[in-house]
Write an enzyme that holds these catalytic residues in place. Structure first.
Site, PDB file in Angstrom:
ATOM      1  CB  SER A 139     -20.708  45.637  84.491  1.00  0.00           C
ATOM      2  OG  SER A 139     -19.996  44.735  83.669  1.00  0.00           O
ATOM      3  CE1 TYR A 152     -22.125  41.118  87.478  1.00  0.00           C
ATOM      4  CE2 TYR A 152     -21.761  41.710  85.181  1.00  0.00           C
ATOM      5  CZ  TYR A 152     -21.437  41.833  86.525  1.00  0.00           C
ATOM      6  OH  TYR A 152     -20.416  42.682  86.905  1.00  0.00           O
TER       7      TYR A 152
END
Length: 257
Positions: A139, A152
């Protein structure tokens, strides 16, 4: 080299980015293994529909990737793995002092640890076959950070580090390992966030997208699942044979800031 007939396992692929990558692979003639934890009739129907649409073998194997043994079983049950795409992931947003321990554990397990477990089983298969590609969906948050996303961001940074280690351990084999780092991608999950964002900030759709959802994405456009699929397919090509141990950002300029 054509990828036709190669077997690809894509985790978390019954929707969103994973499904976009699976579709690109199937269109290229790969044999594709879809995966999610749900394992219901709709998942198996999706595999059958893709198989019919692209004229290639598409199977579905359910596995709960929060459990290491299940992640390893997924690859073993597939029977072959020329291309492994570690895509499965979940998210939770909270200040670190309020972050639920169970959510932390689940995000680390699914977003990061599952990639370790699947890769540990897949790499020997790739060595035996004499070719392989490990593609990890990290990401923009694997390269930078945002508040309230401790688990995350930690997991995605970990995935980038894992990718580099796998690349070094396979550097003398015809195997590559790379991480794709998307910014905001238009998926069904993101589409569902738009009305809530409009209501929360009292904005029209275009403004809510541009000024809230895409506030950190300079292009002010979502990436698409098809673009992610095309990027993954490129990494499977001979043109990418010397691209290993790195990240490819598909983030509209987010990490250039």
């Amino acid at each position: 080299m054509s990828v036709e007939g190669k077997t690809a396992i894509v985790t978390g692929s019954n929707s969103g980015i994973g499904l976009g990558i699976a579709r690109s692979f199937a269109e290229a003639g790969m044999k594709v293994v879809l995966n999610s934890y749900t394992d219901d009739a709709a998942d198996h129907d999706l595999a059958a529909d893709l198989s019919k649409e692209f004229g290639t073998e598409v199977r579905y194997i359910g596995a709960d990737l929060s459990k290491g043994a299940e992640a390893r079983r997924l690859v073993t049950e597939a029977g072959a793995c020329d291309v492994l795409v570690n895509n499965a992931g979940i998210q939770h947003v909270a200040a670190i002092e309020d972050f639920p321990e169970a959510k932390w554990d689940a995000i680390i397990a699914i977003n990061m640890s599952s990639a370790f477990h699947t890769t540990a089983v897949a790499v020997p298969m790739m060595r035996k076959a004499g070719w392989g590609r490990v593609i990890n969906l990290a990401s923009a948050h694997g390269l930078t950070a945002s508040p309230y996303k401790s688990a995350y961001v930690a997991a995605k940074h970990g995935v980038v580090g894992l990718t580099k280690v796998v690349a070094l351990e396979t550097a003398e084999d015809p195997i590559t390992a790379n991480a794709i780092c998307p910014g905001y991608v238009m998926t069904p999950l993101v589409e569902k966030q738009i009305p809530d964002t409009m209501q929360k900030y009292d904005l029209d759709r275009e403004t809510a997208i541009r000024d809230v959802l895409l506030a950190r994405q300079p292009s002010k456009e979502f990436a698409t699942t098809g673009q992610l699929g095309g990027t993954a397919l490129f990494l499977c090509s001979d043109h990418a044979a010397q691209i290993t141990g790195t990240t490819i950002s598909v983030d509209g300029g987010w990490t250039a800031l």
